[in-house]
Design an enzyme around this catalytic site. Sequence first.
Site: not given
Ligand code: UN1
Length: 518
Positions: A267, A481
């Site tokens: 990711e 994920e």
């Molecule tokens: C990230 O920045 O890797 O959707 C995750 C969002 C959060 C998760 C971000 N719930 O902004």
Amino acid sequence: MSTSTPSKPEQATAKAGKPQTYGNYINGRQVKSESGETFASYNPAKNDEVIGYFPLSTANDVKAAVDAAHKAFPAWKATPAPHRAEIILKAAHLLEARKEELAQTMVREMGKVLKEARGDVQEAIDMAKFMAGEGRRLIGQTVPSELPNKFAMSIRQPLGVVGLITPWNFPVAIPSWKSLPALVAGNTVVLKPASDTPLCALMYVEILNEAGLPPGVLNLVTGSGSKVGNALIDDPRVHAISITGSSEVGRKVAGRCGELMKKITCELGGKNAICVMEDADIELALEGALWGAFGTAGQRCTAASRVIVHKDLYKDFCDKFKKRTEALKVGYGLNPEIEVGPVVNKEQLETVKKYVEIGKAEGAKILCGGNAITTGDCANGYFHEPTVFIDVKANMRIAQEEIFGPVTAVIPVGSFEEAIEVANGTEFGLSLSMYTQNINRAFKAIEELESGIVYINAPTIGAEIQLPFGGLKQTGNGHREAGSACIDFYTEWKSVYIDYSGRLQKAQIDTDSLLAAE
Ligand code: UN1
């Protein structure tokens, strides 16, 4: 920074005051690194405050953690999934009980503001509850066989030991996204957290262990990517790697895993955009752009680092965006009034400053912000003004490259079609958003936007854990994920055929004679 570790390591808590020295977490307890060396985790808002000292681990420390995980695997695999899930549910309750302590530690360790830090811990609690439910699903399939007296089904099985490499920007949520599905599916884990947030990770791991994980099921090793990360990836007993991080590191890790034929989920970067059409509710879009661009000081993979605005409301939008951005309160996140905290470290601040210069040199105009803050309460931290560039062209570097800081680029467009084209015109594809009051356009946007996550009339940040999270193009490599989809990465499918005819039946061949006999 280098000190020797004490013989009896402290239990990880958020105690302020004299910084403690912590260990790796292997086989159910904190242990020293064989190197005897440590590194410090600092408060990015007060960079003379040390949060704690953590092991600068070696390949042998990683080996010890993988030994423990490997040894714990058969019994953990044999534990019924609903029982594994009970432990995860208990962890959800322990995380709830320690939410405030974890959140305050997070503010001190990586700088996000208190409300957001609570949200980060809440995301892990949500994930724990969701994955606890998954323990009574882990769904396989039963399908008809083409032959009589034969049963066909598929089941899921754990992979073995998995290695998790997690970032600092969601220091509790992201370890939970990766470790909880891995654990409920019956894998054992070695976690290597980012070196900016080792205390959050250690507290999380200890809570999971306190909830009842058998020793060795979830281990943690801190230290550098080159030593700890590489040793984890290369250990033949580690069957899969899950990494969230920069595109540069992700590509290298994926390449190495490719050579080793290891399962890998990445990711990586994003260059997310909010599109604001001429028929949008402008106030709503402004709120969304502010939150999307400057939440977590822009340090989210999902941050709205581009705002694509229709020319008919461009001037009005920019005027209002300037006022709203300039009114944001920047400072130390433990103060509940603060809306934007520091960036995580000096290097990140330098990156933000570099991109501000790049933007200026490319001919974009600074609407507001543009400088690091070096005075008052911000004097000892890595603070940068929330910064808005306007008159940005879609192909400029500030509109193409991930900055990961409080900087956003406003790009004017002439039509809905152009907005979609610009939104899709980067190498990334994580999160895109469309503000419009027109239902036909909303559905067209859902269809046409090239990203793993699409928002209508909401900003690019704030994904909920019950849906898959991940991106297209250079953002990821096709896995997801969270949601039920995350189970796919942490399990192998096993297809099972049970022939109860008492004779040899040949698939694809006997089928012909069966048809002929009809
Ligand atoms: C990230 O920045 O890797 O959707 C995750 C969002 C959060 C998760 C971000 N719930 O902004």
